[in-house]
Write a protein that holds these residues in place. Structure first.
Motif, PDB file in Angstrom:
ATOM      1  N   VAL A   1       0.830  -1.200   0.000  1.00 13.33           N
ATOM      2  CA  VAL A   1       0.000   0.000   0.000  1.00 13.33           C
ATOM      3  C   VAL A   1       0.869   1.257   0.000  1.00 13.33           C
ATOM      4  CG1 VAL A   1      -1.602   1.347   1.416  1.00 13.33           C
ATOM      5  CG2 VAL A   1      -2.000  -1.084   1.090  1.00 13.33           C
ATOM      6  N   THR A   2       1.979   1.208   0.737  1.00 15.09           N
ATOM      7  CA  THR A   2       2.866   2.368   0.799  1.00 15.09           C
ATOM      8  C   THR A   2       3.544   2.598  -0.551  1.00 15.09           C
ATOM      9  OG1 THR A   2       3.270   1.829   3.126  1.00 15.09           O
ATOM     10  CG2 THR A   2       4.712   3.449   2.116  1.00 15.09           C
ATOM     11  N   ILE A   3       3.977   1.513  -1.208  1.00 12.57           N
ATOM     12  CA  ILE A   3       4.529   1.641  -2.555  1.00 12.57           C
ATOM     13  C   ILE A   3       3.474   2.205  -3.509  1.00 12.57           C
ATOM     14  CG2 ILE A   3       5.309   0.305  -4.555  1.00 12.57           C
ATOM     15  CD1 ILE A   3       7.508   0.731  -2.583  1.00 12.57           C
ATOM     16  N   LYS A   4       2.236   1.804  -3.285  1.00 16.07           N
ATOM     17  CA  LYS A   4       1.138   2.290  -4.115  1.00 16.07           C
ATOM     18  C   LYS A   4       0.992   3.807  -4.017  1.00 16.07           C
ATOM     19  CE  LYS A   4      -2.946  -0.411  -5.124  1.00 16.07           C
ATOM     20  NZ  LYS A   4      -4.187  -0.980  -4.566  1.00 16.07           N
ATOM     21  N   SER A   5       1.231   4.340  -2.825  1.00 16.87           N
ATOM     22  CA  SER A   5       1.094   5.785  -2.640  1.00 16.87           C
ATOM     23  C   SER A   5       2.135   6.542  -3.468  1.00 16.87           C
ATOM     24  CB  SER A   5       1.229   6.135  -1.155  1.00 16.87           C
ATOM     25  OG  SER A   5       2.522   5.848  -0.672  1.00 16.87           O
ATOM     26  N   ILE A   6       3.314   5.938  -3.659  1.00 19.62           N
ATOM     27  CA  ILE A   6       4.311   6.568  -4.542  1.00 19.62           C
ATOM     28  C   ILE A   6       3.779   6.588  -5.972  1.00 19.62           C
ATOM     29  CG2 ILE A   6       6.678   6.478  -5.397  1.00 19.62           C
ATOM     30  CD1 ILE A   6       7.458   4.953  -2.915  1.00 19.62           C
ATOM     31  N   ARG A   7       3.164   5.490  -6.378  1.00 17.57           N
ATOM     32  CA  ARG A   7       2.596   5.435  -7.724  1.00 17.57           C
ATOM     33  C   ARG A   7       1.529   6.504  -7.922  1.00 17.57           C
ATOM     34  NH1 ARG A   7      -1.748   1.053  -9.054  1.00 17.57           N
ATOM     35  NH2 ARG A   7      -2.837   2.590  -7.790  1.00 17.57           N
ATOM     36  N   ASN A   8       0.719   6.741  -6.889  1.00 14.99           N
ATOM     37  CA  ASN A   8      -0.324   7.764  -6.998  1.00 14.99           C
ATOM     38  C   ASN A   8       0.284   9.152  -7.187  1.00 14.99           C
ATOM     39  OD1 ASN A   8      -2.190   5.746  -6.606  1.00 14.99           O
ATOM     40  ND2 ASN A   8      -2.481   6.160  -4.435  1.00 14.99           N
ATOM     41  N   ILE A   9       1.390   9.406  -6.487  1.00 12.51           N
ATOM     42  CA  ILE A   9       2.063  10.698  -6.651  1.00 12.51           C
ATOM     43  C   ILE A   9       2.645  10.807  -8.055  1.00 12.51           C
ATOM     44  CG2 ILE A   9       3.968  12.133  -5.859  1.00 12.51           C
ATOM     45  CD1 ILE A   9       1.642  12.116  -3.978  1.00 12.51           C
ATOM     46  N   GLU A  10       3.247   9.723  -8.536  1.00  7.49           N
ATOM     47  CA  GLU A  10       3.784   9.733  -9.901  1.00  7.49           C
ATOM     48  C   GLU A  10       2.682  10.045 -10.914  1.00  7.49           C
ATOM     49  OE1 GLU A  10       7.585   6.669  -9.689  1.00  7.49           O
ATOM     50  OE2 GLU A  10       5.681   5.989 -10.507  1.00  7.49           O
ATOM     51  N   ALA A  11       1.526   9.426 -10.712  1.00  3.48           N
ATOM     52  CA  ALA A  11       0.411   9.661 -11.635  1.00  3.48           C
ATOM     53  C   ALA A  11      -0.056  11.111 -11.578  1.00  3.48           C
ATOM     54  CB  ALA A  11      -0.740   8.718 -11.297  1.00  3.48           C
ATOM     55  N   SER A  12       0.016  11.732 -10.398  1.00  2.57           N
ATOM     56  CA  SER A  12      -0.428  13.125 -10.275  1.00  2.57           C
ATOM     57  C   SER A  12       0.570  14.103 -10.884  1.00  2.57           C
ATOM     58  CB  SER A  12      -0.654  13.466  -8.798  1.00  2.57           C
ATOM     59  OG  SER A  12       0.567  13.467  -8.079  1.00  2.57           O
TER      60      SER A  12
END
Length: 349
Positions: free
Chosen positions: A128-139
């Motif tokens: 889930v924490t790695i996922k949050s990095i992906r969300n920032i990358e997408a933004s």
């Protein structure tokens, strides 16, 4: 026989759970589109990264692959519990000592299965924490795209109409876009480092607890095997009557106490750095200046603020409906390559 005896008569919180509250149940344990088959695993691996911004595609693939890993671990845990029950059933028809020991071994193996199930929940915190990095990358991707689009427009106008008044307007927009992109890139850089360290702290702490508890169970399992009389007998000779019921029960109780009282601060296995590694670590720390460098000699200590409690999945941003969105993506992709190509063309247009 003591078939009714189990590892835990009551599920009181262990010392480790009191020290570090357990995380919520893993997101991979519900909402499955393709069930438990290998088809779902293979599909996710191949389709990962096919959706979303280019910047986040690689990390999207990693997140999908970790979901496959977690579901595999979950399956292993369930299978191990079933194996434990089958071992106990087989032992019922054997001699008293084999019957009692296999029953208690089944208890230990079943506990291993439950530990693996708990490990999946802890491992999900890493994912889930790695996922949050992906969300920032997408933004961050839209700001990059906007800057690139304005740059292309300026280049095109300078080629077709060098005196166009729109060039000045676009150059002003480009300055604003570059400022926005600069802020977004800095935020991505900072959050990536913070979340990367937090994510693997979750994983390594979970691995340490899981492996040490597995080693505890293996040790007590070896003690149980000592109760089996493996002295060869001649045909017609009978073995002494088995009197190890209380001993086997006490071993199980000791194992339960060891698992219940285990805490991270008393972990047996420690990662000790070599002299060279410590020297290089200290050198890096000195170069950083002001004593605020990254000293690897303290790597066994928990990160400040990271081990106080498990972070709820809802605090990682855009996560609450994330798995539903992923399953929706998988459903859309399953409609065929033609619809996928059509959607890509429409997006490009």
């Amino acid at each position: 026989m003591h078939r009714t005896y189990s590892m835990r008569q009551s599920r009181a919180p262990t010392a480790s759970q009191i020290e570090t509250p357990p995380p919520p149940s893993s997101s991979t344990k519900h909402g499955r589109l393709f069930g438990r088959s290998n088809f779902g695993h293979n599909f996710r691996s191949k389709a990962a990264g096919a959706f979303g911004p280019d910047l986040a595609k690689k990390l999207t693939q990693l997140v999908k692959m970790e979901k496959n890993v977690m579901r595999t671990m979950e399956l292993v845990g369930r299978e191990r519990m079933e194996v434990a029950q089958q071992l106990s059933l087989w032992g019922e028809g054997c001699d008293d000592d084999v019957s009692d020991v296999t029953d208690k071994l089944g208890v230990l193996i079943y506990e291993i299965g439950e530990l693996e199930d708990q490990f999946v929940d802890r491992y999900d915190q890493y994912r889930v924490t790695i996922k949050s990095i992906r969300n920032i990358e997408a933004s961050v991707q839209p700001s990059r795209d906007r800057k690139q689009k304005i740059t292309d427009q300026i280049a095109q106008l300078k080629y077709k109409d060098p005196n166009s008044p729109r060039i000045v307007v676009l150059e002003q927009e480009l300055v604003r876009a570059e400022a926005e992109s600069l802020v977004a890139e800095a935020q991505l850089s900072n959050i990536t480092r913070e979340k990367l360290k937090a994510a693997f702290t979750y994983q390594f702490d979970a691995l340490r607890e899981h492996c040490e508890k597995m080693a505890i169970i293996a040790g007590f399992g070896s003690h149980l095997l000592e109760l089996v009389d493996d002295t060869p007998v001649t045909p017609g000779e009978s073995r002494p009557a088995y009197d190890g019921y209380e001993a086997s029960k006490a071993i199980i109780q000791d194992c339960e106490d060891a698992l219940t009282n285990w805490v991270q601060s008393k972990a047996t296995v420690k990662a000790s750095l070599s002299t060279r590694a410590r020297t290089l670590s200290q050198r890096r720390k000195n170069k950083m200046g002001n004593g605020e460098g990254h000293d690897l000699s303290q790597q066994d200590n928990a990160m400040p603020g990271e081990r106080d409690s498990w972070v709820p999945a809802s605090q990682h941003g855009e996560y609450e409906n994330e798995d539903e969105d992923e399953d929706d993506e998988e459903m859309e992709s399953s409609r065929g390559r033609e619809s996928t190509s059509f959607n890509k063309e429409a997006t490009t247009a």
